[in-house]
Design a protein around this motif. Structure first.
Motif, short mmCIF file in Angstrom:
data_model
loop_
_atom_site.label_atom_id
_atom_site.label_comp_id
_atom_site.label_asym_id
_atom_site.label_seq_id
_atom_site.Cartn_x
_atom_site.Cartn_y
_atom_site.Cartn_z
N ALA A 199 0.83 -1.21 0.00
CA ALA A 199 0.00 0.00 0.00
C ALA A 199 0.86 1.26 0.00
N ALA A 200 2.08 1.17 0.53
CA ALA A 200 2.97 2.33 0.57
C ALA A 200 3.53 2.66 -0.82
N ASP A 201 3.48 1.72 -1.75
CA ASP A 201 4.01 1.95 -3.09
C ASP A 201 3.04 2.70 -4.00
N VAL A 202 1.78 2.74 -3.64
CA VAL A 202 0.76 3.33 -4.50
C VAL A 202 0.99 4.84 -4.69
N ALA A 203 1.19 5.56 -3.60
CA ALA A 203 1.33 7.02 -3.68
C ALA A 203 2.56 7.45 -4.49
N PRO A 204 3.76 6.86 -4.26
CA PRO A 204 4.91 7.30 -5.06
C PRO A 204 4.75 6.99 -6.55
N LEU A 205 4.18 5.84 -6.88
CA LEU A 205 3.97 5.51 -8.29
C LEU A 205 2.98 6.46 -8.94
N THR A 206 1.92 6.78 -8.22
CA THR A 206 0.92 7.71 -8.75
C THR A 206 1.52 9.11 -8.91
N ARG A 207 2.34 9.53 -7.95
CA ARG A 207 2.98 10.84 -8.03
C ARG A 207 3.94 10.91 -9.22
N ARG A 208 4.72 9.85 -9.42
CA ARG A 208 5.63 9.82 -10.57
C ARG A 208 4.85 9.89 -11.88
N TYR A 209 3.76 9.13 -11.94
CA TYR A 209 2.95 9.16 -13.16
C TYR A 209 2.39 10.56 -13.41
N GLN A 210 1.88 11.21 -12.38
CA GLN A 210 1.32 12.56 -12.56
C GLN A 210 2.38 13.55 -13.02
N GLN A 211 3.60 13.44 -12.48
CA GLN A 211 4.68 14.32 -12.91
C GLN A 211 5.05 14.04 -14.37
N GLY A 212 5.16 12.77 -14.72
CA GLY A 212 5.47 12.40 -16.10
C GLY A 212 4.38 12.85 -17.06
N ARG A 213 3.15 12.74 -16.62
CA ARG A 213 2.01 13.17 -17.45
C ARG A 213 2.08 14.67 -17.72
N LEU A 214 2.40 15.45 -16.68
CA LEU A 214 2.51 16.90 -16.87
C LEU A 214 3.66 17.26 -17.80
N ILE A 215 4.79 16.59 -17.65
CA ILE A 215 5.93 16.85 -18.53
C ILE A 215 5.59 16.47 -19.97
N THR A 216 4.92 15.33 -20.13
CA THR A 216 4.51 14.89 -21.47
C THR A 216 3.58 15.90 -22.12
N LEU A 217 2.57 16.33 -21.38
CA LEU A 217 1.62 17.32 -21.94
C LEU A 217 2.32 18.64 -22.24
#
Length: 136
Positions: free
Chosen positions: A8-26
């Motif tokens: 359960a502790a891995d969910v937040a960092p993975l989601t945060r990384r994805y959101q940052q990557g998504r913003l950079i991609t956009l």
């Protein structure tokens, strides 16, 4: 193929990384589209047709990235390789200019951000499915 196990502790960092990557991609995708529009509409050698040919294929990926579908990121990686190849050739020619170098740099950053966003999206969804949120 071994499926990774997430806590359960891995969910937040993975989601945060994805959101940052998504913003950079956009940001890179929209910057590349804006660069193509600017260079084709305000340079003497540019044309509206050329701007459409360059911008429309990239604009087709915006809805899929907005939704967050990981396959959209993968397909964007394939398409951006064509842009990268074209702009590296232009940048290394004797007539290369700043726009060619900028487009090459943006395409590299866009490729890397889309590739990692796809990966992080898949892993964050897997982590969420392995650790569903509990409503108390």
């Amino acid at each position: 193929m071994k499926i990774p196990e997430y806590s359960a502790a891995d969910v937040a960092p993975l989601t945060r990384r994805y959101q940052q990557g998504r913003l950079i991609t956009l940001a890179c995708l929209l910057s590349l589209i804006a660069l193509f529009c600017f260079s084709n509409l305000f340079e003497p050698s540019g044309s509206i047709f050329r701007a459409l040919v360059q911008c429309v294929p990239l604009a087709l990926f915006i809805p899929g990235i907005w939704i967050g579908h990981h396959r959209t990121y993968s397909w964007l990686c394939f398409v951006i390789l064509f842009y990268f190849t074209a702009f590296v050739v232009e940048a290394m020619s004797p007539f290369g200019n700043l726009v060619d170098y900028l487009a090459t740099a943006l395409s590299v950053i866009l490729f890397l951000a889309a590739m990692m966003s796809s990966r992080w999206r898949q892993h964050s969804r897997l982590a969420l499915s392995q650790n569903p949120p509990t409503d108390a």
